[in-house]
Design a protein around this motif. Structure first.
Motif, PDB file in Angstrom:
ATOM      1  N   CYS A   4       0.834  -1.155   0.023  1.00 45.25           N
ATOM      2  CA  CYS A   4      -0.026   0.019   0.049  1.00 45.25           C
ATOM      3  C   CYS A   4       0.752   1.380  -0.107  1.00 45.25           C
ATOM      4  CB  CYS A   4      -0.908  -0.035   1.204  1.00 45.25           C
ATOM      5  SG  CYS A   4      -1.934   1.303   1.269  1.00 45.25           S
ATOM      6  N   ARG A   5       1.986   1.319   0.787  1.00 44.58           N
ATOM      7  CA  ARG A   5       2.829   2.426   0.837  1.00 44.58           C
ATOM      8  C   ARG A   5       3.636   2.569  -0.496  1.00 44.58           C
ATOM      9  NH1 ARG A   5       6.524   1.575   5.702  1.00 44.58           N
ATOM     10  NH2 ARG A   5       4.712   1.717   6.855  1.00 44.58           N
ATOM     11  N   LEU A   6       3.924   1.484  -1.051  1.00 45.95           N
ATOM     12  CA  LEU A   6       4.614   1.769  -2.343  1.00 45.95           C
ATOM     13  C   LEU A   6       3.687   2.065  -3.467  1.00 45.95           C
ATOM     14  CD1 LEU A   6       6.869  -1.742  -2.207  1.00 45.95           C
ATOM     15  CD2 LEU A   6       7.448   0.700  -2.425  1.00 45.95           C
ATOM     16  N   SER A   7       2.338   1.565  -3.362  1.00 42.37           N
ATOM     17  CA  SER A   7       1.376   2.158  -4.346  1.00 42.37           C
ATOM     18  C   SER A   7       1.175   3.705  -4.091  1.00 42.37           C
ATOM     19  CB  SER A   7       0.236   1.474  -4.089  1.00 42.37           C
ATOM     20  OG  SER A   7       0.321   0.203  -4.130  1.00 42.37           O
ATOM     21  N   THR A   8       1.082   4.216  -2.898  1.00 39.60           N
ATOM     22  CA  THR A   8       0.899   5.513  -2.611  1.00 39.60           C
ATOM     23  C   THR A   8       1.983   6.494  -3.186  1.00 39.60           C
ATOM     24  OG1 THR A   8      -0.587   5.120  -0.673  1.00 39.60           O
ATOM     25  CG2 THR A   8       0.277   7.260  -0.842  1.00 39.60           C
ATOM     26  N   LEU A   9       3.261   5.806  -3.116  1.00 36.64           N
ATOM     27  CA  LEU A   9       4.598   6.463  -3.426  1.00 36.64           C
ATOM     28  C   LEU A   9       4.437   6.516  -5.080  1.00 36.64           C
ATOM     29  CD1 LEU A   9       7.316   7.705  -3.024  1.00 36.64           C
ATOM     30  CD2 LEU A   9       8.221   5.299  -3.120  1.00 36.64           C
ATOM     31  N   LEU A  10       4.176   5.547  -5.849  1.00 42.30           N
ATOM     32  CA  LEU A  10       3.865   5.519  -7.315  1.00 42.30           C
ATOM     33  C   LEU A  10       2.856   6.447  -7.513  1.00 42.30           C
ATOM     34  CD1 LEU A  10       4.811   4.243  -9.693  1.00 42.30           C
ATOM     35  CD2 LEU A  10       2.943   2.430  -9.613  1.00 42.30           C
ATOM     36  N   ILE A  31      -5.988  10.429  -9.261  1.00 43.72           N
ATOM     37  CA  ILE A  31      -6.103  10.350  -7.741  1.00 43.72           C
ATOM     38  C   ILE A  31      -7.688   9.619  -7.593  1.00 43.72           C
ATOM     39  CG2 ILE A  31      -6.939  11.703  -5.677  1.00 43.72           C
ATOM     40  CD1 ILE A  31      -5.148  13.726  -6.369  1.00 43.72           C
ATOM     41  N   ILE A  32      -8.422   9.803  -8.332  1.00 38.58           N
ATOM     42  CA  ILE A  32      -9.629   9.189  -8.575  1.00 38.58           C
ATOM     43  C   ILE A  32      -9.507   7.980  -8.758  1.00 38.58           C
ATOM     44  CG2 ILE A  32     -12.151   8.938  -9.494  1.00 38.58           C
ATOM     45  CD1 ILE A  32     -11.727  12.269 -10.037  1.00 38.58           C
ATOM     46  N   ASP A  33      -8.683   7.477  -9.799  1.00 36.01           N
ATOM     47  CA  ASP A  33      -8.436   5.892 -10.074  1.00 36.01           C
ATOM     48  C   ASP A  33      -7.906   5.272  -9.171  1.00 36.01           C
ATOM     49  OD1 ASP A  33      -9.911   6.395 -12.502  1.00 36.01           O
ATOM     50  OD2 ASP A  33      -7.683   6.698 -13.604  1.00 36.01           O
ATOM     51  N   GLY A  34      -6.795   6.010  -8.614  1.00 31.31           N
ATOM     52  CA  GLY A  34      -6.232   5.144  -7.292  1.00 31.31           C
ATOM     53  C   GLY A  34      -7.025   4.956  -6.202  1.00 31.31           C
ATOM     54  N   ILE A  35      -7.918   5.935  -5.970  1.00 34.02           N
ATOM     55  CA  ILE A  35      -8.863   5.458  -4.725  1.00 34.02           C
ATOM     56  C   ILE A  35      -9.653   4.382  -5.120  1.00 34.02           C
ATOM     57  CG2 ILE A  35     -10.828   6.586  -3.382  1.00 34.02           C
ATOM     58  CD1 ILE A  35      -9.499   9.151  -3.819  1.00 34.02           C
ATOM     59  N   LEU A  37      -8.889   1.848  -6.844  1.00 33.07           N
ATOM     60  CA  LEU A  37      -8.129   0.667  -6.858  1.00 33.07           C
ATOM     61  C   LEU A  37      -7.764   0.417  -5.537  1.00 33.07           C
ATOM     62  CD1 LEU A  37      -5.844   1.402 -10.008  1.00 33.07           C
ATOM     63  CD2 LEU A  37      -7.775  -0.493  -9.788  1.00 33.07           C
ATOM     64  N   GLY A  38      -7.908   1.314  -4.403  1.00 31.57           N
ATOM     65  CA  GLY A  38      -7.640   0.972  -3.167  1.00 31.57           C
ATOM     66  C   GLY A  38      -6.400   1.843  -2.814  1.00 31.57           C
ATOM     67  N   VAL A  39      -5.981   2.629  -3.540  1.00 34.13           N
ATOM     68  CA  VAL A  39      -4.641   3.280  -3.136  1.00 34.13           C
ATOM     69  C   VAL A  39      -4.952   4.712  -2.516  1.00 34.13           C
ATOM     70  CG1 VAL A  39      -2.357   4.273  -4.043  1.00 34.13           C
ATOM     71  CG2 VAL A  39      -3.592   2.283  -5.239  1.00 34.13           C
ATOM     72  N   ILE A  40      -4.759   4.837  -1.276  1.00 39.21           N
ATOM     73  CA  ILE A  40      -5.208   5.905  -0.469  1.00 39.21           C
ATOM     74  C   ILE A  40      -4.114   6.935  -0.552  1.00 39.21           C
ATOM     75  CG2 ILE A  40      -5.880   6.578   1.810  1.00 39.21           C
ATOM     76  CD1 ILE A  40      -7.561   4.391   0.524  1.00 39.21           C
ATOM     77  N   PRO A  41      -4.431   8.223  -1.007  1.00 35.55           N
ATOM     78  CA  PRO A  41      -3.624   9.496  -1.076  1.00 35.55           C
ATOM     79  C   PRO A  41      -3.112  10.057   0.164  1.00 35.55           C
ATOM     80  CG  PRO A  41      -5.687   9.895  -2.137  1.00 35.55           C
ATOM     81  CD  PRO A  41      -5.863   8.462  -1.529  1.00 35.55           C
ATOM     82  N   ASP A  42      -2.017  10.257   0.319  1.00 33.63           N
ATOM     83  CA  ASP A  42      -1.507  10.960   1.576  1.00 33.63           C
ATOM     84  C   ASP A  42      -1.369  12.389   1.595  1.00 33.63           C
ATOM     85  OD1 ASP A  42       0.632  11.230   0.228  1.00 33.63           O
ATOM     86  OD2 ASP A  42       1.705   9.733   1.390  1.00 33.63           O
ATOM     87  N   VAL A  43      -0.953  13.045   2.619  1.00 34.15           N
ATOM     88  CA  VAL A  43      -0.920  14.582   2.692  1.00 34.15           C
ATOM     89  C   VAL A  43       0.342  14.989   1.292  1.00 34.15           C
ATOM     90  CG1 VAL A  43       1.369  14.517   4.174  1.00 34.15           C
ATOM     91  CG2 VAL A  43      -0.225  16.581   4.364  1.00 34.15           C
TER      92      VAL A  43
END
Length: 457
Positions: A4-10, A31-35, A37-43
């Motif tokens: 998950c962390r790597l996905s957010t980094l990507l 961002i929309i596509d990531g969400i 797919l379950g990739v959570i945006p961070d700050v």
């Protein structure tokens, strides 16, 4: 968790890439596509967007991202607010800067040294050096450690606001307290001194720099050299040039043009030709832009004869002069008071087939007006097919100086009907002229028309 962390980094890398090329719509879509797919945006995700919106759209658009952050359960941090404050500074929005700073404090976010740096820069940019100095004192009295950029902003801001002595004093005080200035700090101070025509002090700082562990670069030398030439200290400028060459620095086109212009101004045609040859031998072609730069410098100094010699050299060298070349000559002749020569050159320009020469006409109209030949300026204006705000600005201002305020008022009215609003100084001169001549009703009507035009714009 690691995936998950790597996905957010990507996700953040992708968004940063789209933001750098101004494709903000695609960044939002990622961002929309990531969400989905379950990739959570961070700050970091949202901060990247905030920074991009501040740079390429507006502070309001960037601020709307902050609301979305909070809705997603992500708290903005000091980086978020620094981007917003920087965006507001870029757009000269002081009240917005102060509101954002206050909001950051209310949110319990502690400003860092960059927050204060941006605030200090904002005050300097808006011509408020006292407020900027108070921010600087706050940094020194707080637990924050000033960055080298803090001192650079302070020195640069003081110089740009006319406090060169204070900038020099600060520089010396910092040195006494153990601060080792990097090269960029030296360059900022030298540039500030040069702009204030403090050539002697600029050269002393250059000497200090040479005696330190740092080495001046091409920018340092070119800045001081240009300043010497502007101050007509040609021999000193040529000394700097020799020193620069002896240390192996490569001249760029700008440095060559600066030296060639100085040699031409002092009538050293052989030296100028030798430098032109060196420039071409070094692989830098003496193109029309370079010649135009030299021509412009000569005309600004009133060296009309040298300008004509250079013009002959351009044409003998096989280059075709463009509209800008001839316009520079016309403007130079006007400023030298040679209106007849300027008119002849305009006629020659027309003969050469340059029909669209609005800028040249504007130069001549301004020259005629300043020479007190306002009727001839009006004749030229009436012969023009195309006019712009510069045409009207020059005519209105010169008509006011000649006491023909009613004629100037009619021109201003025409200008407003064509959707153009003249400079504040021109409007002020005309309104003051009408009132002092007893045409108060005309001044009232004109002021009303100006207000309406500004509202409709």
């Amino acid at each position: 968790m690691m995936v998950c962390r790597l996905s957010t980094l990507l996700l953040n890398v992708c968004i940063s890439s789209f933001c750098k090329v101004r494709l903000l719509g695609r960044a939002e879509a990622v961002i929309i596509d990531g969400i989905r797919l379950g990739v959570i945006p961070d700050v970091v995700t949202y901060n990247t967007l905030v920074h991009a919106y501040c740079q390429f759209v507006s502070v309001d658009a960037a601020y709307s991202v902050v609301h979305r952050m909070k809705e997603a359960g992500i708290s903005p941090d000091v980086v978020t607010y620094n981007s917003l404050i920087s965006g507001a500074t870029r757009n000269h929005l002081l009240s917005r800067v102060l509101d954002l700073f206050e909001e950051m404090l209310q949110e319990g976010i502690h400003p860092d040294v960059w927050s204060y740096n941006i605030l200090m820069h904002c005050f300097f940019k808006l011509g408020k050096p006292d407020e900027a100095n108070r921010v600087f004192q706050d940094i020194l009295l707080s637990d924050l450690t000033p960055h080298a950029a803090t001192f650079n902003i302070m020195i640069n801001g003081l110089c740009k606001n006319g406090y060169t002595d204070n900038a020099l004093m600060l520089f010396r005080n910092l040195q006494r307290h153990g601060f080792v200035p990097p090269l960029v700090t030296y360059n900022i101070l030298i540039s500030g001194l040069c702009k204030a025509r403090r050539v002697g002090q600029a050269r002393r700082i250059l000497k200090d720099l040479g005696e330190s562990s740092l080495k001046p670069n091409a920018v340092t030398y070119t800045t001081v050299m240009s300043c010497c030439f502007r101050s007509k200290q040609y021999d000193q400028g040529l000394e700097i040039m020799s020193e620069m060459k002896s240390k192996g620095y490569t001249f760029d086109g700008f440095a060559y043009c600066t030296v060639i212009a100085a040699l031409l101004k002092t009538g050293r045609m052989e030296g100028a030709n030798a430098f032109m040859e060196q420039m071409m031998n070094s692989g830098i072609e003496m193109d029309l832009v370079s010649y135009n730069t030299l021509l412009n410098k000569l005309c600004k100094e009133g060296k009309v004869e040298a300008a004509y010699k250079l013009l002959d050299e351009i044409e003998n060298g096989g280059l075709l002069c463009d509209k800008y070349t001839h316009t520079i000559m016309i403007d130079g002749l006007c400023k030298a008071g040679n209106i007849a020569g300027a008119q002849q050159h305009l006629h020659y320009m027309n003969m050469m087939g340059f029909q669209e020469n609005l800028v040249a006409f504007n130069c001549l109209i301004d020259g005629l007006g300043k020479a007190g030949e306002i009727d001839r300026a009006m004749e030229l204006y009436n012969s023009m097919e195309t006019r712009d705000s510069f045409t009207y600005d020059s005519l209105v201002l010169n008509l006011c100086k000649a006491g023909r305020v009613l004629c100037a008022s009619k021109l201003m009215m025409k200008c407003l009907r064509e959707g153009m609003i003249l400079l504040y100084s021109t409007r002020r001169a005309l309104l003051d002229g009408l009132r002092s001549s007893g045409f108060t009703n005309e001044a009232r009507k004109l002021q009303s028309k100006i207000r309406l035009a500004r509202l409709l714009r």
